[in-house]
Scaffold this active site. Structure first.
Site, PDB file in Angstrom:
ATOM      1  N   SER A   3     -20.378 -11.272  -7.865  1.00  0.00           N
ATOM      2  CA  SER A   3     -19.526 -12.444  -8.060  1.00  0.00           C
ATOM      3  C   SER A   3     -18.965 -12.535  -9.488  1.00  0.00           C
ATOM      4  O   SER A   3     -19.670 -12.326 -10.460  1.00  0.00           O
ATOM      5  CB  SER A   3     -20.329 -13.711  -7.782  1.00  0.00           C
ATOM      6  OG  SER A   3     -19.545 -14.827  -8.086  1.00  0.00           O
ATOM      7  N   SER A  40     -17.677 -15.422 -10.364  1.00  0.00           N
ATOM      8  CA  SER A  40     -17.601 -16.870 -10.591  1.00  0.00           C
ATOM      9  C   SER A  40     -18.361 -17.366 -11.835  1.00  0.00           C
ATOM     10  O   SER A  40     -17.847 -18.235 -12.534  1.00  0.00           O
ATOM     11  CB  SER A  40     -18.045 -17.625  -9.345  1.00  0.00           C
ATOM     12  OG  SER A  40     -17.092 -17.412  -8.333  1.00  0.00           O
ATOM     13  N   LYS A  78     -19.027 -21.464   4.597  1.00  0.00           N
ATOM     14  CA  LYS A  78     -17.984 -22.465   4.364  1.00  0.00           C
ATOM     15  C   LYS A  78     -17.879 -23.478   5.512  1.00  0.00           C
ATOM     16  O   LYS A  78     -17.422 -24.595   5.303  1.00  0.00           O
ATOM     17  CB  LYS A  78     -16.627 -21.788   4.122  1.00  0.00           C
ATOM     18  CG  LYS A  78     -16.543 -21.109   2.758  1.00  0.00           C
ATOM     19  CD  LYS A  78     -15.147 -20.590   2.471  1.00  0.00           C
ATOM     20  CE  LYS A  78     -15.130 -19.802   1.184  1.00  0.00           C
ATOM     21  NZ  LYS A  78     -13.803 -19.333   0.799  1.00  0.00           N
ATOM     22  N   ASN A 131     -15.220 -25.303   0.446  1.00  0.00           N
ATOM     23  CA  ASN A 131     -15.655 -24.335  -0.568  1.00  0.00           C
ATOM     24  C   ASN A 131     -16.158 -25.020  -1.839  1.00  0.00           C
ATOM     25  O   ASN A 131     -16.596 -24.354  -2.773  1.00  0.00           O
ATOM     26  CB  ASN A 131     -14.538 -23.337  -0.902  1.00  0.00           C
ATOM     27  CG  ASN A 131     -13.573 -23.893  -1.933  1.00  0.00           C
ATOM     28  OD1 ASN A 131     -13.313 -25.094  -1.959  1.00  0.00           O
ATOM     29  ND2 ASN A 131     -13.057 -23.035  -2.788  1.00  0.00           N
ATOM     30  N   ASP A 160      -9.615 -23.661  -2.020  1.00  0.00           N
ATOM     31  CA  ASP A 160      -8.941 -22.385  -1.715  1.00  0.00           C
ATOM     32  C   ASP A 160      -7.463 -22.635  -1.427  1.00  0.00           C
ATOM     33  O   ASP A 160      -6.614 -21.769  -1.659  1.00  0.00           O
ATOM     34  CB  ASP A 160      -9.579 -21.704  -0.489  1.00  0.00           C
ATOM     35  CG  ASP A 160     -10.911 -21.044  -0.834  1.00  0.00           C
ATOM     36  OD1 ASP A 160     -11.139 -20.739  -2.019  1.00  0.00           O
ATOM     37  OD2 ASP A 160     -11.730 -20.840   0.084  1.00  0.00           O
ATOM     38  N   GLY A 172     -10.188 -15.421  10.034  1.00  0.00           N
ATOM     39  CA  GLY A 172     -11.390 -16.128   9.577  1.00  0.00           C
ATOM     40  C   GLY A 172     -11.022 -17.349   8.763  1.00  0.00           C
ATOM     41  O   GLY A 172      -9.897 -17.863   8.848  1.00  0.00           O
ATOM     42  N   GLY A 173     -11.968 -17.809   7.943  1.00  0.00           N
ATOM     43  CA  GLY A 173     -11.774 -19.024   7.161  1.00  0.00           C
ATOM     44  C   GLY A 173     -10.612 -18.906   6.183  1.00  0.00           C
ATOM     45  O   GLY A 173      -9.779 -19.822   6.082  1.00  0.00           O
ATOM     46  N   GLY A 225      -6.028 -11.117  -5.407  1.00  0.00           N
ATOM     47  CA  GLY A 225      -6.560 -12.465  -5.233  1.00  0.00           C
ATOM     48  C   GLY A 225      -7.264 -13.049  -6.452  1.00  0.00           C
ATOM     49  O   GLY A 225      -7.870 -14.126  -6.341  1.00  0.00           O
TER      50      GLY A 225
HETATM   51  P1  NAP Z   1     -14.393 -13.561   7.037  1.00  0.00           P
HETATM   52  O1  NAP Z   1     -14.322 -14.858   7.772  1.00  0.00           O
HETATM   53  O2  NAP Z   1     -15.652 -12.809   6.958  1.00  0.00           O
HETATM   54  O3  NAP Z   1     -13.317 -12.510   7.627  1.00  0.00           O
HETATM   55  C1  NAP Z   1     -12.007 -12.801   7.849  1.00  0.00           C
HETATM   56  C2  NAP Z   1     -11.451 -12.089   9.070  1.00  0.00           C
HETATM   57  O4  NAP Z   1     -11.186 -10.735   8.762  1.00  0.00           O
HETATM   58  C3  NAP Z   1     -12.383 -12.009  10.261  1.00  0.00           C
HETATM   59  O5  NAP Z   1     -12.405 -13.222  10.951  1.00  0.00           O
HETATM   60  C4  NAP Z   1     -11.768 -10.872  11.060  1.00  0.00           C
HETATM   61  O6  NAP Z   1     -10.699 -11.351  11.854  1.00  0.00           O
HETATM   62  C5  NAP Z   1     -11.187  -9.979   9.961  1.00  0.00           C
HETATM   63  N1  NAP Z   1     -12.027  -8.801   9.769  1.00  0.00           N
HETATM   64  C6  NAP Z   1     -13.317  -8.743   9.343  1.00  0.00           C
HETATM   65  N2  NAP Z   1     -13.747  -7.461   9.296  1.00  0.00           N
HETATM   66  C7  NAP Z   1     -12.696  -6.702   9.696  1.00  0.00           C
HETATM   67  C8  NAP Z   1     -12.516  -5.309   9.878  1.00  0.00           C
HETATM   68  N3  NAP Z   1     -13.487  -4.437   9.613  1.00  0.00           N
HETATM   69  N4  NAP Z   1     -11.303  -4.871  10.295  1.00  0.00           N
HETATM   70  C9  NAP Z   1     -10.285  -5.740  10.565  1.00  0.00           C
HETATM   71  N5  NAP Z   1     -10.429  -7.082  10.419  1.00  0.00           N
HETATM   72  C10 NAP Z   1     -11.594  -7.545   9.992  1.00  0.00           C
HETATM   73  O7  NAP Z   1     -13.909 -13.772   5.564  1.00  0.00           O
HETATM   74  P2  NAP Z   1     -13.012 -14.908   4.891  1.00  0.00           P
HETATM   75  O8  NAP Z   1     -13.867 -15.924   4.287  1.00  0.00           O
HETATM   76  O9  NAP Z   1     -11.941 -15.347   5.820  1.00  0.00           O
HETATM   77  O10 NAP Z   1     -12.387 -14.046   3.687  1.00  0.00           O
HETATM   78  C11 NAP Z   1     -11.526 -12.953   3.918  1.00  0.00           C
HETATM   79  C12 NAP Z   1     -11.265 -12.192   2.631  1.00  0.00           C
HETATM   80  O11 NAP Z   1     -10.599 -13.020   1.701  1.00  0.00           O
HETATM   81  C13 NAP Z   1     -12.528 -11.700   1.928  1.00  0.00           C
HETATM   82  O12 NAP Z   1     -12.289 -10.432   1.397  1.00  0.00           O
HETATM   83  C14 NAP Z   1     -12.736 -12.699   0.818  1.00  0.00           C
HETATM   84  O13 NAP Z   1     -13.400 -12.151  -0.285  1.00  0.00           O
HETATM   85  C15 NAP Z   1     -11.293 -13.036   0.472  1.00  0.00           C
HETATM   86  N6  NAP Z   1     -11.169 -14.360  -0.142  1.00  0.00           N
HETATM   87  C16 NAP Z   1     -10.682 -14.433  -1.383  1.00  0.00           C
HETATM   88  C17 NAP Z   1     -10.514 -15.647  -1.981  1.00  0.00           C
HETATM   89  C18 NAP Z   1      -9.946 -15.697  -3.379  1.00  0.00           C
HETATM   90  O14 NAP Z   1     -10.105 -16.705  -4.031  1.00  0.00           O
HETATM   91  N7  NAP Z   1      -9.262 -14.675  -3.819  1.00  0.00           N
HETATM   92  C19 NAP Z   1     -10.867 -16.826  -1.312  1.00  0.00           C
HETATM   93  C20 NAP Z   1     -11.361 -16.717  -0.018  1.00  0.00           C
HETATM   94  C21 NAP Z   1     -11.515 -15.482   0.568  1.00  0.00           C
HETATM   95  P3  NAP Z   1     -10.512 -10.860  13.382  1.00  0.00           P
HETATM   96  O15 NAP Z   1     -11.895 -10.682  13.917  1.00  0.00           O
HETATM   97  O16 NAP Z   1      -9.760 -11.987  13.989  1.00  0.00           O
HETATM   98  O17 NAP Z   1      -9.748  -9.578  13.362  1.00  0.00           O
END
Ligand code: NAP
Length: 408
Positions: free
Chosen positions: A15, A17, A58, A79, A95, A121-122, A216
């Site tokens: 992290s 953070s 979350k 978050n 977010d 996802g979220g 990001g």
């Molecule tokens: P999550 O819920 O674990 O995953 C998001 C979605 O990605 C899942 O619901 C799935 O959708 C898809 N996925 C997961 N593994 C996959 C794979 N191997 N191949 C293809 N699709 C896949 O995570 P999240 O919280 O939404 O976060 C997603 C990403 O955004 C992470 O990398 C996180 O670190 C990043 N993020 C960054 C910030 C920032 O501030 N920069 C904030 C939040 C999140 P499906 O099953 O529908 O395909």
């Protein structure tokens, strides 16, 4: 622990953070790694004043919040949690602000444009809410389980904007990308929510196709700035986000030194590592370890091709890491596939030294070619690969110049 802040999640080893909050507010910010069955007790009993929440909690935390902000309710995830005077929890989602900032700084205009959101996802929910708020023309979610999925991407070849909200390409699985962008000839910009590595495979492809490419990190810092305002009940100017983003990028990205054989990459690298408290990785040293023989032996017994193959393999491993100083070999620029490996998570610094000052002894290629012959062949490559160039004087002075130029 009453005044404590921190991050609740399951695995938080990498992290950024704590460093971001140290920059923003100077308060203590701890990592709370909890298993799912421990979350409820942590929320009820924990003496924290404010926390951020990340994967996979979350949504889990929502029922424990006495009140949710409109944003948290609308997006369906929390978050940021603040403990109020009466001990009850207030849940919010910053977010949303983070992704809004990412769009603003990308310079992309969203209104009326077709956007693809990868993942469901979220984070994807937040992204869709922001895009809808900005009047995007059509917002299509690509989900492995959905009607629009990775087998029929060509349906959306007219997309103007692509947002990666999947973890695909994130450290340590850095060799993956959720889609191949060549399917989207009309795409102008790719926003990847991932920030480690700084340039995912997806972003590097976007850059090579002339598309705007944004990672990001700005989003992460902006969501932290907004959370920090809630935690500490004070206003933090938005300009802090750009400043802290630059500070975090500078301290987490590697510094990769390139340049002619003998220009001082290892010596200057050693000085940089000592000054910045970083680890120096000398690529030639790593190649020797891996091959179990010296570099002249590799050239003599296996040939230059084998040396270059080893060099790329070593670079592929090193380039996953953060915060290193990397002294490359002089010929690293001769293989085009090494450029994305360097760009993935490194600031590339060219060390320049007059040809007459370059030593030649013991270096296999320097026996075959004079320094001027090598310099003529390689100068265009060094120049197109570098982010900045620094003229080598003595190692201390040169290291100081690099630190100053990179604003570390
Ligand atoms: P999550 O819920 O674990 O995953 C998001 C979605 O990605 C899942 O619901 C799935 O959708 C898809 N996925 C997961 N593994 C996959 C794979 N191997 N191949 C293809 N699709 C896949 O995570 P999240 O919280 O939404 O976060 C997603 C990403 O955004 C992470 O990398 C996180 O670190 C990043 N993020 C960054 C910030 C920032 O501030 N920069 C904030 C939040 C999140 P499906 O099953 O529908 O395909």
């Amino acid at each position: 622990m009453g005044d404590m802040y921190g991050l609740l999640g399951r695995k938080l080893g990498h992290s950024f953070s704590p460093r971001i909050h140290a920059e923003l507010g100077g308060y203590e910010y701890a990592l709370f790694e909890r298993e799912p069955e421990e979350v409820e007790e942590f929320l009820r009993r924990g003496g924290f004043k404010g926390i951020n929440v990340t994967i996979p909690y979350k949504q889990t935390v929502m029922p424990f919040c006495a009140e949710l902000s409109t944003a948290a309710e609308k997006i369906g995830s929390v978050n940021t949690i603040v403990r109020r005077e009466d001990g009850s929890l207030y849940g919010h989602n910053t977010d949303y602000d983070g992704f809004m900032y990412m769009i603003k700084t990308s310079g992309v205009s969203v209104a009326g444009k077709k956007a693809l959101v990868l993942g469901d996802g979220g984070a994807a929910k937040t992204v869709r809410a922001v895009l809808a708020g900005l009047g995007a023309g059509e917002i299509v979610t690509i989900s492995r389980r959905g009607e629009n999925n990775y087998t029929n991407l060509d349906r959306h070849a007219d997309a103007a904007l692509i947002v990666n909200a999947t973890p695909v390409g994130m450290y340590p699985e850095v060799d993956a990308a959720a889609v191949n962008l060549s399917v989207f000839p009309k795409c102008k910009a790719v926003l990847d929510l991932i920030y480690n590595p700084a340039h995912t495979k997806l972003l590097l492809q976007a850059e090579s196709l002339g598309m705007a490419a944004v990672n990001g990190l700005g989003m992460l810092v902006e969501q932290a700035r907004c959370a920090s305002e809630l935690f500490t009940d004070r206003t933090i100017p938005e300009s802090e986000t750009a400043r802290v983003t630059a500070v975090i990028a500078a301290s987490t990205m590697n510094i990769a030194l390139i340049g002619m054989p003998g220009c001082g990459k290892s010596t200057v690298g050693g000085e940089l590592a000592a000054r910045l408290g970083r680890r120096l990785v000398d690529m030639d040293g790593e190649i020797v370890k891996r091959a179990g023989k010296t570099i002249p032996e590799i050239f003599a017994q296996d040939g230059e091709e084998e040396f270059r193959r080893l060099e790329t393999a070593v670079l592929a491993d090193i380039s996953r890491e953060s915060g290193l100083v990397i002294a490359t070999g002089g010929g690293v620029v001769t293989r085009p596939e090494n450029l994305p490996l360097l760009r993935r998570n490194s600031r590339v610094v060219l060390l320049e030294r007059p040809i007459d000052d370059l030593p030649t002894d013991g270096r296999p290629l320097s026996q075959k070619y004079t320094p001027s012959q090598l310099a003529i062949a390689r100068a265009p490559l060094y120049n197109s690969w570098k982010e900045i160039a620094v003229r080598v004087t003595d190692p201390v002075e040169t290291a100081e110049k690099v630190i100053k130029e990179l604003k570390i």
